[in-house]
Design a protein around this motif. Structure first.
Motif, PDB file in Angstrom:
ATOM      1  N   TYR A 309      64.500   9.550  99.162  1.00  0.00           N
ATOM      2  CA  TYR A 309      65.846   8.997  99.023  1.00  0.00           C
ATOM      3  C   TYR A 309      66.805   9.739  99.946  1.00  0.00           C
ATOM      4  N   HIS A 310      67.816   9.040 100.403  1.00  0.00           N
ATOM      5  CA  HIS A 310      68.884   9.679 101.184  1.00  0.00           C
ATOM      6  C   HIS A 310      69.380  10.901 100.414  1.00  0.00           C
ATOM      7  N   HIS A 311      69.672  11.978 101.138  1.00  0.00           N
ATOM      8  CA  HIS A 311      70.038  13.243 100.488  1.00  0.00           C
ATOM      9  C   HIS A 311      71.147  13.060  99.448  1.00  0.00           C
ATOM     10  N   LEU A 312      72.212  12.398  99.833  1.00  0.00           N
ATOM     11  CA  LEU A 312      73.342  12.265  98.913  1.00  0.00           C
ATOM     12  C   LEU A 312      72.987  11.362  97.741  1.00  0.00           C
ATOM     13  N   PHE A 313      72.215  10.312  97.989  1.00  0.00           N
ATOM     14  CA  PHE A 313      71.796   9.417  96.916  1.00  0.00           C
ATOM     15  C   PHE A 313      70.887  10.157  95.938  1.00  0.00           C
ATOM     16  N   ALA A 314      69.988  10.989  96.476  1.00  0.00           N
ATOM     17  CA  ALA A 314      69.112  11.781  95.608  1.00  0.00           C
ATOM     18  C   ALA A 314      69.924  12.733  94.740  1.00  0.00           C
ATOM     19  N   ASP A 315      70.961  13.342  95.308  1.00  0.00           N
ATOM     20  CA  ASP A 315      71.838  14.218  94.517  1.00  0.00           C
ATOM     21  C   ASP A 315      72.459  13.456  93.352  1.00  0.00           C
ATOM     22  N   LEU A 316      72.966  12.276  93.646  1.00  0.00           N
ATOM     23  CA  LEU A 316      73.605  11.455  92.609  1.00  0.00           C
ATOM     24  C   LEU A 316      72.592  11.061  91.537  1.00  0.00           C
ATOM     25  N   LEU A 317      71.401  10.652  91.956  1.00  0.00           N
ATOM     26  CA  LEU A 317      70.385  10.228  90.996  1.00  0.00           C
ATOM     27  C   LEU A 317      69.975  11.383  90.080  1.00  0.00           C
ATOM     28  N   ARG A 318      69.843  12.582  90.621  1.00  0.00           N
ATOM     29  CA  ARG A 318      69.455  13.723  89.788  1.00  0.00           C
ATOM     30  C   ARG A 318      70.563  14.071  88.792  1.00  0.00           C
ATOM     31  N   LEU A 319      71.803  13.948  89.232  1.00  0.00           N
ATOM     32  CA  LEU A 319      72.920  14.165  88.317  1.00  0.00           C
ATOM     33  C   LEU A 319      72.878  13.152  87.175  1.00  0.00           C
ATOM     34  N   GLU A 320      72.656  11.892  87.513  1.00  0.00           N
ATOM     35  CA  GLU A 320      72.603  10.848  86.490  1.00  0.00           C
ATOM     36  C   GLU A 320      71.384  11.013  85.591  1.00  0.00           C
ATOM     37  N   LEU A 321      70.274  11.478  86.154  1.00  0.00           N
ATOM     38  CA  LEU A 321      69.085  11.725  85.335  1.00  0.00           C
ATOM     39  C   LEU A 321      69.373  12.791  84.291  1.00  0.00           C
ATOM     40  N   ARG A 322      70.030  13.882  84.691  1.00  0.00           N
ATOM     41  CA  ARG A 322      70.368  14.938  83.730  1.00  0.00           C
ATOM     42  C   ARG A 322      71.362  14.439  82.693  1.00  0.00           C
ATOM     43  N   ARG A 323      72.241  13.538  83.107  1.00  0.00           N
ATOM     44  CA  ARG A 323      73.263  13.039  82.180  1.00  0.00           C
ATOM     45  C   ARG A 323      72.698  12.011  81.197  1.00  0.00           C
ATOM     46  N   ARG A 324      71.830  11.121  81.701  1.00  0.00           N
ATOM     47  CA  ARG A 324      71.365  10.015  80.871  1.00  0.00           C
ATOM     48  C   ARG A 324      70.080  10.333  80.102  1.00  0.00           C
ATOM     49  N   LEU A 325      69.175  11.099  80.701  1.00  0.00           N
ATOM     50  CA  LEU A 325      67.858  11.318  80.091  1.00  0.00           C
ATOM     51  C   LEU A 325      67.497  12.801  80.015  1.00  0.00           C
ATOM     52  N   PRO A 326      68.377  13.656  79.523  1.00  0.00           N
ATOM     53  CA  PRO A 326      68.084  15.098  79.552  1.00  0.00           C
ATOM     54  C   PRO A 326      66.851  15.471  78.746  1.00  0.00           C
ATOM     55  N   GLU A 327      66.611  14.765  77.630  1.00  0.00           N
ATOM     56  CA  GLU A 327      65.481  15.121  76.782  1.00  0.00           C
ATOM     57  C   GLU A 327      64.127  14.772  77.430  1.00  0.00           C
ATOM     58  N   GLU A 328      64.132  13.898  78.428  1.00  0.00           N
ATOM     59  CA  GLU A 328      62.882  13.491  79.059  1.00  0.00           C
ATOM     60  C   GLU A 328      62.518  14.347  80.273  1.00  0.00           C
ATOM     61  N   LEU A 329      63.423  15.180  80.727  1.00  0.00           N
ATOM     62  CA  LEU A 329      63.193  15.932  81.961  1.00  0.00           C
ATOM     63  C   LEU A 329      61.948  16.822  81.926  1.00  0.00           C
ATOM     64  N   PRO A 330      61.746  17.673  80.901  1.00  0.00           N
ATOM     65  CA  PRO A 330      60.539  18.519  80.921  1.00  0.00           C
ATOM     66  C   PRO A 330      59.250  17.713  80.999  1.00  0.00           C
ATOM     67  N   ALA A 331      59.171  16.618  80.234  1.00  0.00           N
ATOM     68  CA  ALA A 331      57.950  15.806  80.253  1.00  0.00           C
ATOM     69  C   ALA A 331      57.739  15.169  81.617  1.00  0.00           C
ATOM     70  N   LEU A 332      58.810  14.719  82.262  1.00  0.00           N
ATOM     71  CA  LEU A 332      58.688  14.124  83.593  1.00  0.00           C
ATOM     72  C   LEU A 332      58.185  15.152  84.599  1.00  0.00           C
ATOM     73  N   HIS A 333      58.716  16.360  84.523  1.00  0.00           N
ATOM     74  CA  HIS A 333      58.247  17.418  85.432  1.00  0.00           C
ATOM     75  C   HIS A 333      56.775  17.739  85.181  1.00  0.00           C
ATOM     76  N   ARG A 334      56.360  17.777  83.908  1.00  0.00           N
ATOM     77  CA  ARG A 334      54.955  18.085  83.612  1.00  0.00           C
ATOM     78  C   ARG A 334      54.034  16.983  84.145  1.00  0.00           C
ATOM     79  N   ARG A 335      54.455  15.723  83.973  1.00  0.00           N
ATOM     80  CA  ARG A 335      53.645  14.622  84.494  1.00  0.00           C
ATOM     81  C   ARG A 335      53.511  14.724  86.015  1.00  0.00           C
ATOM     82  N   ALA A 336      54.629  14.965  86.668  1.00  0.00           N
ATOM     83  CA  ALA A 336      54.611  15.086  88.138  1.00  0.00           C
ATOM     84  C   ALA A 336      53.724  16.241  88.561  1.00  0.00           C
TER      85      ALA A 336
END
Length: 881
Positions: A309-336
């Protein structure tokens, strides 16, 4: 309210659009905020536009085909002619798509002069019928009419026929990106002062995206600290985030938003990995569609399987991921992490395991693969991964100590490495059996590297006895690990043999190591073996040594390791071939490059070689104080090694000789007297003793000191030591008044030096006056003598600049290459092998050489070439040293 940044003239881009409009259709396709509309306005409003413009701005989400075509007709007629009596452009229930298309074409045909139909925001046209009819219209445009289409994404317009016919010009996102120069101009036009580094950083983060740069300029114009703002600038900055949310994310369907958010934690993603993180199939199709839609998704390979993703778009998406789905982050990292580890992406797998907060798992993964990461040239990556572990998260067991030992060995911090390795080795027995072999292999490899870097040569030989056993193991993984270890062992064994002057065995083992590394797919290890092979080749002809150095360096550069410590042995040895030949400037250039490559490796062994090389270069230039400092630095590093090595004899000899030439006779004599018996009996130390005698005004003592060297009774590293001894004898005879003996000894030194065109011994011993006294008619080495005198007088020419005198036909480059082997003892088949050509080719070149030089045989051809100075200044490539 923040002021809007001032627009700048983008002359090159306008010129590109001017050229593009020579085609029947011009397509401008780029993401939101790329500057498409601004470009069209600047182009349309440019001076000297003699053409007619029909501009259509498509309304948002235009689904009505009839309304679109009516807008097109109005644009064509606007300012062209008044409508006919009673003619109204209004909608009708009997709308006919084909008829309206023909009507548009008729109206365009009737336009006087060159006409441009400009359709902006075409992506808003969602009517399939309208797009189909537009395709037909574009195919049938009158010759004087050109269309310009601006869109955020490519549409199904079936323009392939126009593209094949050369009637379609395309301007894409890459063409619209601001250059770094334009970024600077935009900031300056807005009254913003930013450092060069700041401009470069801002341009890199925004990737030249016009809207991002303008939003940044607006924020900077509000009075923020510009340098700090740029350092912190990202897609999560408020103004950028608002724009990207509205224009790039929230306009996407829910399933696409989920894909973008869940995969944003990755630096790059493919369809399979995206399916895993979203729990849905079809991710690859979505990613491809997003790229086609210019939605800030970029493919990374020609097959379009990996995306980022474009650098700035990726920044925005990660911010929104932390805001909208914070409880899913550890599991997503483990899957990756799990997927990445299974597919060999170990570094990224460790980082995602760390991001999941699984510090024990991250340590285990890093330890299991530390050996492999080192073999792939990622030792510095291990250090960065280790820094990510917080102090309180360190886990017991061998994992972290093993990883730290790996990192410290690569950086040359050997005491720290040994301490960590001891901890790892004592705790590895407690690990599960399925892991133990992997860890034991990594420990064995570290012990090998540690022993070699410490100069503990006997320890290396002791540890590589397993090489006599065949590769075996209980699994494919065990066999692969054992193959890795064998390749590392062969490399280390070859290195210590080279340092012990076992050069034939050294070259064999290093060659075997390189071949095994190539077979098992370890290019970094292959480069390491080849670099050390170049160092072990110092007993070979200069041509062989130089070629092997250059091959190793070329392979390293091919993989991006041209400035890494792994290639330093080849760099240093290549420098040496130039320094011994008197090409001091070229040698210095390669030494500087070697020093830069070693900035991240403070290990003493290769440091000794670098200091010795620099010392002899300075000594050859008669910069004795600087040379002494380098020799002393080399001895300081030598003291850190656990064993001695062959080069130590030369190092001590040159340091003593340099002290004597600087008048430090008492220090030199004291050091000489303190040497142990074995070292004191060598030819190199005899040369140092002779130099001390000459400096003390005792030529008879000097002559006596080199007596055993000249008879071969004293062991010498190589023939260069004998050349040096012969020159010292000549200088002693000269001091004793025996000019005939001095000339004879100097002639003998020239004869020995002729094979490899040695210059360095003459420079280091200060033999200028000795050589100047040799009558030219009495020497058989007039060309070499002239070249050496050129160097000693500081007027050496660059190699290859000689031209043949009048009446002599010019030799071709291939013939010159063969000519330079003729003074050697190499046979024609051996010359062919050195040059990688056939014997017939060599025979043909030699016949041509004889004819052009008017020579009857090899000896007369060499003599004639010397008279014509065709073998001067670095040209001769030859014999063993």
């Amino acid at each position: 309210m923040q002021p809007a940044p001032r627009l700048i003239q983008r002359g090159e881009l306008l010129g590109s659009l001017d050229r593009a409009t020579e085609a029947r259709v011009t397509l401008i396709s780029a993401p939101a905020g790329s500057g498409k509309t601004s470009l069209l306005r600047a182009w349309a409003g440019g001076p000297g536009r003699a053409h007619r413009l029909a501009i259509v701005q498509v309304q948002r989400d235009q689904q009505d085909s009839q309304q679109f075509w009516l807008a097109v007709l109005r644009a064509i007629r606007q300012g062209s002619r008044p409508p006919a009596d009673g003619e109204q452009l209004t909608g009708t229930p009997d709308f006919n798509e084909t008829a309206i298309g023909e009507r548009v074409l008729s109206e365009l045909t009737a336009q006087p002069g060159r006409t441009f139909l400009v359709i902006d925001d075409l992506h808003e046209l969602t009517s399939p019928d309208a797009l189909t009819q537009l395709s037909r219209v574009l195919q049938k445009l009158p010759p004087h009419v050109h269309a310009i289409l601006a869109t955020r994404r490519d549409l199904p317009l079936r323009l392939h026929n126009l593209r094949l016919a050369g009637e379609l010009a395309e301007i894409r996102a890459g063409d619209l990106r601001f250059t770094e120069r334009e970024t600077r101009q935009l900031l300056e036009a807005s009254g913003i002062t930013l450092s060069e580094a700041g401009v470069a950083r801002l341009h890199e983060r925004a990737e030249g995206w016009a809207a991002g740069l303008r939003l940044a300029a607006m924020s900077l114009a509000s009075g923020q600290d510009p340098e700090r703002f740029v350092a912190e600038f990202s897609g999560s900055s408020r103004t950028v985030a608002e724009y990207l949310l509205a224009e790039m994310l929230e306009c996407q369907p829910p399933e696409v938003q989920q894909l973008l958010l869940r995969t944003s934690l990755l630096d790059r993603v493919n369809g399979e990995l995206a399916d895993l993180l979203t729990d849905h199939a079809g991710s690859e199709r979505m990613l491809l569609d997003l790229e086609d839609a210019n939605a800030f998704v970029v493919s990374l390979d020609p097959a379009r399987t990996w995306f980022r993703y474009h650098h700035l778009f990726a920044d925005l998406l990660r911010l929104e991921l932390r805001r909208r789905l914070p409880e899913e982050l550890p599991a997503l990292h483990r899957r990756a992490a799990s997927w990445l580890a299974e597919h060999g992406e170990i570094t990224d797998a460790v980082r995602h395991t760390q991001a999941a907060g699984d510090w024990a798992g991250a340590a285990r993964l890093l330890a299991d693969h530390s050996f492999g990461l080192t073999l792939d040239g990622q030792a510095q990556t291990i250090e960065s991964l280790l820094r990510a572990f917080p102090p309180g998260a360190l886990t017991p067991g061998p994992d972290i100590p093993l990883a730290r030992a790996t990192s410290e060995v690569a950086a040359g911090r050997l005491d720290e490495a040994a301490a960590h390795l001891t901890v790892a080795e004592t705790s590895v027995a407690a690990t599960p059996p399925e892991r133990r072999h992997r860890l034991e292999v990594a420990i064995a490899a570290l012990k090998l590297s540690l022993a070699r870097k410490r100069g503990h040569l006997a320890g290396v030989v002791e540890q590589v006895r397993f090489l006599a056993s065949p590769v075996s193991g209980q699994s494919d993984e065990d066999i692969a690990l054992d193959s890795d270890l064998r390749a590392v062992a062969l490399m280390n064994l070859g290195i210590v043999e080279a340092w012990s002057l076992g050069n034939q065995d050294s070259q064999r083992h290093l060659q075997e190591g390189a071949e095994l590394a190539r077979k098992i797919g370890r290019p970094y290890l292959e480069v390491a073996c080849l670099a050390e092979l170049a160092f072990a080749s110092k007993i070979e002809p200069f041509a062989t040594t130089r070629r092997r150095c250059q091959e190793a360096i070329a392979l390293a550069e091919q993989h991006g390791w041209g400035a890494e410590p792994v290639i330093a042995p080849a760099l240093v040895n290549l420098a040496g071939t130039f320094i011994w030949a008197g090409e001091f400037d070229e040698g210095e250039r390669w030494l500087r490059r070697a020093a830069r490559a070693l900035e991240t490796d403070s290990g003493p062994l290769i440091g000794v070689v670098l200091h010795i090389g620099t010392g002899v270069l300075l000594s050859g230039r008669r910069q004795q104080r600087e040379a002494l400092a380098e020799f002393s630095a080399a001895e300081h590093l030598q003291a850190q090694l656990e064993g001695s090595h062959a080069l130590m004899r030369q190092l001590v000899s040159w340091r003593l000789a340099t002290q004597a030439r600087l008048g430090q006779l008492s220090e030199a004599r004291a050091a000489l007297a303190g040497l142990d018996g074995d070292l004191a009996a060598t030819a190199e130390i005899a040369n140092a003793e002779a130099t001390i005698g000459l400096a003390a005004g005792k030529p008879a003592a000097a002559l006596a000191a080199v007596g055993d060297v000249l008879t071969g009774a004293a062991p010498a590293i190589g023939y260069t030591t004998v050349v040096e001894a012969t020159l010292l004898a000549a200088l002693a005879h000269r001091e004793l008044g025996d000019k005939r003996a001095a000339t004879s000894a100097a002639e003998n030194a020239l004869a020995l030096a002729e094979a490899d065109r040695l210059v360095l011994p003459f420079a280091m011993t200060g033999s200028l006056e000795l050589l100047e006294a040799i009558p030219r008619h009495e020497t058989s080495h007039a060309a070499l003598l002239a070249d050496i005198l050129d160097v000693l007088r500081g007027s050496a020419r660059a190699p290859g600049h000689d031209s043949a005198p009048a009446g002599i036909e010019q030799l071709s480059p291939s013939e010159l290459r063969v000519l330079r082997y003729l003074p050697t003892n190499l046979s024609r088949p051996e010359i062919a092998s050195e040059l990688s050509v056939s014997v017939n080719t060599v025979n043909t070149h030699i016949r041509n050489i004889y004819a052009k030089l008017l020579a009857q045989d090899r000896s007369s051809a060499v003599q004639r070439a010397r008279e014509l100075r065709l073998l001067s200044a670095g040209g001769t490539i030859t014999g063993t040293r």
